[in-house]
Design a protein around this motif. Sequence first.
Motif, PDB file in Angstrom:
ATOM      1  N   GLN A  56       0.748  -1.166  -0.027  1.00 13.24           N
ATOM      2  CA  GLN A  56      -0.071   0.004  -0.063  1.00 13.24           C
ATOM      3  C   GLN A  56       0.938   1.311   0.002  1.00 13.24           C
ATOM      4  O   GLN A  56       2.131   1.168   0.272  1.00 13.24           O
ATOM      5  CB  GLN A  56      -1.009   0.186   1.183  1.00 13.24           C
ATOM      6  CG  GLN A  56      -2.124  -0.941   1.266  1.00 13.24           C
ATOM      7  CD  GLN A  56      -2.931  -0.847   2.517  1.00 13.24           C
ATOM      8  OE1 GLN A  56      -2.483  -0.162   3.281  1.00 13.24           O
ATOM      9  NE2 GLN A  56      -4.201  -1.211   2.470  1.00 13.24           N
ATOM     10  N   ALA A  57       0.189   2.181  -0.208  1.00 12.05           N
ATOM     11  CA  ALA A  57       0.829   3.755  -0.252  1.00 12.05           C
ATOM     12  C   ALA A  57      -0.053   4.404   0.674  1.00 12.05           C
ATOM     13  O   ALA A  57      -1.082   4.315   0.813  1.00 12.05           O
ATOM     14  CB  ALA A  57       1.119   4.380  -1.717  1.00 12.05           C
ATOM     15  N   HIS A  58       0.880   5.484   1.409  1.00 10.75           N
ATOM     16  CA  HIS A  58       0.281   6.584   2.164  1.00 10.75           C
ATOM     17  C   HIS A  58       0.468   7.941   1.649  1.00 10.75           C
ATOM     18  O   HIS A  58       1.729   8.202   1.394  1.00 10.75           O
ATOM     19  CB  HIS A  58       0.696   6.299   3.721  1.00 10.75           C
ATOM     20  CG  HIS A  58       0.238   4.875   4.023  1.00 10.75           C
ATOM     21  ND1 HIS A  58      -0.976   4.668   4.388  1.00 10.75           N
ATOM     22  CD2 HIS A  58       0.964   3.608   4.113  1.00 10.75           C
ATOM     23  CE1 HIS A  58      -1.026   3.269   4.751  1.00 10.75           C
ATOM     24  NE2 HIS A  58       0.074   2.682   4.529  1.00 10.75           N
ATOM     25  N   PHE A  59      -0.458   8.707   1.722  1.00  8.08           N
ATOM     26  CA  PHE A  59      -0.370  10.001   1.285  1.00  8.08           C
ATOM     27  C   PHE A  59      -0.593  11.045   2.491  1.00  8.08           C
ATOM     28  O   PHE A  59      -1.741  10.793   3.207  1.00  8.08           O
ATOM     29  CB  PHE A  59      -1.165  10.459   0.327  1.00  8.08           C
ATOM     30  CG  PHE A  59      -1.064  12.076  -0.218  1.00  8.08           C
ATOM     31  CD1 PHE A  59      -0.200  12.318  -1.076  1.00  8.08           C
ATOM     32  CD2 PHE A  59      -1.844  12.774   0.099  1.00  8.08           C
ATOM     33  CE1 PHE A  59       0.065  13.601  -1.676  1.00  8.08           C
ATOM     34  CE2 PHE A  59      -1.781  14.094  -0.379  1.00  8.08           C
ATOM     35  CZ  PHE A  59      -0.868  14.442  -1.220  1.00  8.08           C
ATOM     36  N   TYR A  60       0.193  11.895   3.220  1.00  8.23           N
ATOM     37  CA  TYR A  60      -0.034  12.753   4.246  1.00  8.23           C
ATOM     38  C   TYR A  60       0.070  14.040   3.772  1.00  8.23           C
ATOM     39  O   TYR A  60       1.193  14.422   3.142  1.00  8.23           O
ATOM     40  CB  TYR A  60       0.897  12.481   5.489  1.00  8.23           C
ATOM     41  CG  TYR A  60       0.896  10.865   5.875  1.00  8.23           C
ATOM     42  CD1 TYR A  60       0.265  10.586   6.942  1.00  8.23           C
ATOM     43  CD2 TYR A  60       1.995  10.000   5.316  1.00  8.23           C
ATOM     44  CE1 TYR A  60       0.001   9.227   7.241  1.00  8.23           C
ATOM     45  CE2 TYR A  60       2.217   8.666   5.676  1.00  8.23           C
ATOM     46  CZ  TYR A  60       1.123   8.335   6.659  1.00  8.23           C
ATOM     47  OH  TYR A  60       1.059   7.045   7.378  1.00  8.23           O
ATOM     48  N   ARG A  65      -3.749  23.948  11.594  1.00  3.54           N
ATOM     49  CA  ARG A  65      -5.273  24.105  12.204  1.00  3.54           C
ATOM     50  C   ARG A  65      -5.355  25.481  12.291  1.00  3.54           C
ATOM     51  O   ARG A  65      -4.618  26.451  12.410  1.00  3.54           O
ATOM     52  CB  ARG A  65      -5.218  23.526  13.553  1.00  3.54           C
ATOM     53  CG  ARG A  65      -6.577  23.779  14.080  1.00  3.54           C
ATOM     54  CD  ARG A  65      -6.779  23.291  15.628  1.00  3.54           C
ATOM     55  NE  ARG A  65      -6.096  22.017  15.825  1.00  3.54           N
ATOM     56  CZ  ARG A  65      -4.968  21.704  16.771  1.00  3.54           C
ATOM     57  NH1 ARG A  65      -4.408  22.794  17.146  1.00  3.54           N
ATOM     58  NH2 ARG A  65      -4.683  20.318  16.610  1.00  3.54           N
ATOM     59  N   ASP A  66      -6.600  26.007  11.946  1.00  2.00           N
ATOM     60  CA  ASP A  66      -7.082  27.378  12.063  1.00  2.00           C
ATOM     61  C   ASP A  66      -6.285  28.276  10.853  1.00  2.00           C
ATOM     62  O   ASP A  66      -5.973  29.531  11.492  1.00  2.00           O
ATOM     63  CB  ASP A  66      -7.039  28.018  13.449  1.00  2.00           C
ATOM     64  CG  ASP A  66      -7.832  27.010  14.258  1.00  2.00           C
ATOM     65  OD1 ASP A  66      -9.150  26.591  14.004  1.00  2.00           O
ATOM     66  OD2 ASP A  66      -7.670  26.999  15.485  1.00  2.00           O
ATOM     67  N   THR A  67      -5.858  28.055   9.846  1.00  2.00           N
ATOM     68  CA  THR A  67      -5.428  28.894   8.740  1.00  2.00           C
ATOM     69  C   THR A  67      -6.038  28.708   7.583  1.00  2.00           C
ATOM     70  O   THR A  67      -7.017  27.843   7.204  1.00  2.00           O
ATOM     71  CB  THR A  67      -4.041  28.214   8.570  1.00  2.00           C
ATOM     72  OG1 THR A  67      -3.891  26.838   7.816  1.00  2.00           O
ATOM     73  CG2 THR A  67      -2.915  28.365   9.753  1.00  2.00           C
ATOM     74  N   ASP A  91      -5.265  14.612  14.192  1.00  2.00           N
ATOM     75  CA  ASP A  91      -4.691  15.741  14.790  1.00  2.00           C
ATOM     76  C   ASP A  91      -3.103  15.264  15.270  1.00  2.00           C
ATOM     77  O   ASP A  91      -2.877  14.370  16.010  1.00  2.00           O
ATOM     78  CB  ASP A  91      -5.512  16.200  16.006  1.00  2.00           C
ATOM     79  CG  ASP A  91      -5.181  17.675  16.521  1.00  2.00           C
ATOM     80  OD1 ASP A  91      -4.201  17.685  17.420  1.00  2.00           O
ATOM     81  OD2 ASP A  91      -5.717  18.457  16.105  1.00  2.00           O
ATOM     82  N   ALA A  92      -2.406  16.264  15.317  1.00  2.00           N
ATOM     83  CA  ALA A  92      -0.908  16.103  15.524  1.00  2.00           C
ATOM     84  C   ALA A  92      -0.824  15.448  16.994  1.00  2.00           C
ATOM     85  O   ALA A  92      -0.211  14.654  17.381  1.00  2.00           O
ATOM     86  CB  ALA A  92      -0.046  17.261  15.439  1.00  2.00           C
TER      87      ALA A  92
END
Length: 104
Positions: A56-60, A65-67, A91-92
């Motif tokens: 699989q591949a993952h895209f991040y 936030r709030d921008t 969320d981080a």
Amino acid sequence: FRSGEVPVLVVSKVANFSIDLPEASVAVQVSGTFGSRQEEAQRLGRLLRPKQDGGQAHFYSVVARDTLDAEYAAHRQRFLAEQGYAYRITDADDLLGPPIGDGA
């Protein structure tokens, strides 16, 4: 990168157009240029090509936030969902755990 000698490749906007990375399995997009939905779909499509090992591949996509960038990212996510892509917003704080010294 293709031969495996270089494990990480950092690219700029040039990756939207004419780069072939069939075995890339992770992309991390850090964008301050408010890229279009089409550009994000192109990046995602390059990453999601079938892998030789069937992996699989993952895209991040890293977004503050709030921008204004968060608003643009939300529009891009809706577009991708309409195209059939699944995504999850994390969320981080969920990734990093509690801050040091908060008593947790």
